[in-house]
Design an enzyme around this catalytic site. Structure first.
Site, PDB file in Angstrom:
ATOM      1  N   ASP A 119       1.288  -3.866   0.888  1.00 38.84           N
ATOM      2  CA  ASP A 119       1.064  -3.277  -0.429  1.00 38.84           C
ATOM      3  C   ASP A 119       2.377  -3.307  -1.211  1.00 38.84           C
ATOM      4  O   ASP A 119       3.327  -2.592  -0.877  1.00 38.84           O
ATOM      5  CB  ASP A 119       0.567  -1.839  -0.289  1.00 38.84           C
ATOM      6  CG  ASP A 119       0.142  -1.238  -1.614  1.00 38.84           C
ATOM      7  OD1 ASP A 119       1.013  -1.104  -2.505  1.00 38.84           O
ATOM      8  OD2 ASP A 119      -1.037  -0.888  -1.769  1.00 38.84           O
TER       9      ASP A 119
ATOM     10  N   ARG B  20     -10.199   1.525 -10.488  1.00 42.50           N
ATOM     11  CA  ARG B  20     -11.533   1.036 -10.200  1.00 42.50           C
ATOM     12  C   ARG B  20     -12.521   2.207 -10.164  1.00 42.50           C
ATOM     13  O   ARG B  20     -12.322   3.164  -9.414  1.00 42.50           O
ATOM     14  CB  ARG B  20     -11.567   0.291  -8.862  1.00 42.50           C
ATOM     15  CG  ARG B  20     -12.889  -0.424  -8.577  1.00 42.50           C
ATOM     16  CD  ARG B  20     -12.801  -1.274  -7.323  1.00 42.50           C
ATOM     17  NE  ARG B  20     -11.785  -2.298  -7.441  1.00 42.50           N
ATOM     18  CZ  ARG B  20     -11.970  -3.462  -8.073  1.00 42.50           C
ATOM     19  NH1 ARG B  20     -13.132  -3.731  -8.623  1.00 42.50           N
ATOM     20  NH2 ARG B  20     -10.996  -4.350  -8.125  1.00 42.50           N
TER      21      ARG B  20
ATOM     22  N   ASP C 282       3.574   0.162  -2.665  1.00 44.19           N
ATOM     23  CA  ASP C 282       4.115   1.071  -1.657  1.00 44.19           C
ATOM     24  C   ASP C 282       5.499   0.632  -1.195  1.00 44.19           C
ATOM     25  O   ASP C 282       6.407   1.457  -1.015  1.00 44.19           O
ATOM     26  CB  ASP C 282       3.165   1.151  -0.456  1.00 44.19           C
ATOM     27  CG  ASP C 282       1.935   2.000  -0.739  1.00 44.19           C
ATOM     28  OD1 ASP C 282       1.994   2.843  -1.654  1.00 44.19           O
ATOM     29  OD2 ASP C 282       0.912   1.818  -0.056  1.00 44.19           O
TER      30      ASP C 282
END
Length: 209
Positions: free
Chosen positions: A200, A104, A203
């Protein structure tokens, strides 16, 4: 409008419950993601075209059915999508594998493609885009847009968990892309995480947090 298929199979739901548990370790998390991906691709490919062939068994000949028409390509969205690839190709060994990576832009907040490598014959294949989480839908939408820009038009999206916001974004941006998920969760929190979700996925998959 694209269809949204939520898998309620007991085996998928059981394995997903273990993945959600914060105490589940990296090894088990990784194995479960691969197993669920195998179970999901079984249903995602239910409508693939087949043709009748004649097979000679040790006893006699018989009419059977084999895959025909378009072959498959699986495209993980880096990095968490990598955890779903082995499950797909375990079921469809002839599938080719592409990769797409996005980040991003900190100023525009728009997704930017930093890597995209697709099979040379991708326009002739059914593309299955995989990523464990469909949160805001921004990354998935951008990834599919970039894939379409390469001439691909037969695309399906497979996610483990989705938020309503992500599903809505995908249906608005890509009404021609069907979405297959194991769970449709409640909402996104202020940090953009799916609630209840599983944290996440990248992760937990790679042990980086």
């Amino acid at each position: 409008m694209s269809k949204v298929v939520v898998f309620d199979h007991p085996l998928i739901q059981h394995k997903l419950a273990i993945m959600r548990d914060k105490n589940t370790g990296v090894k088990e998390f990784r194995e479960l993601l691969e197993e669920i991906s195998m179970l999901m691709i079984f249903e995602v490919t239910r409508d693939l075209e087949t043709e009748e062939v004649e097979v000679e068994t040790p006893i006699t000949t018989c009419k059977c059915r084999k895959l025909a028409g378009r072959k498959l390509a699986v495209v993980p969205i880096l990095r968490a999508g990598l955890g779903m690839v082995d499950g797909v190709i375990n079921m469809v060994p002839a599938a080719k594998v592409g990769h797409i990576g996005l980040y991003r832009d900190p100023e525009t907040l728009e997704p930017v493609e930093y890597y995209c490598k697709l099979p040379a014959d991708c326009t002739e294949r059914e593309i299955v885009v995989v990523d464990p989480m469909l949160a805001t839908g921004g990354s998935a939408s951008a990834a599919i847009r970039f894939i379409k820009q390469r001439g691909c038009s037969h695309i399906r999206l497979v996610n483990l968990i989705a938020a309503p916001e992500g599903v809505q974004r995908m249906q608005e941006d890509h009404p021609d892309v069907d979405i297959f998920i194991a769970a449709l969760d409640d909402h996104l929190n202020e940090h953009g995480y799916i609630v209840p979700g599983l944290g996440d996925a990248g992760d937990r998959l790679f042990g980086t947090k």
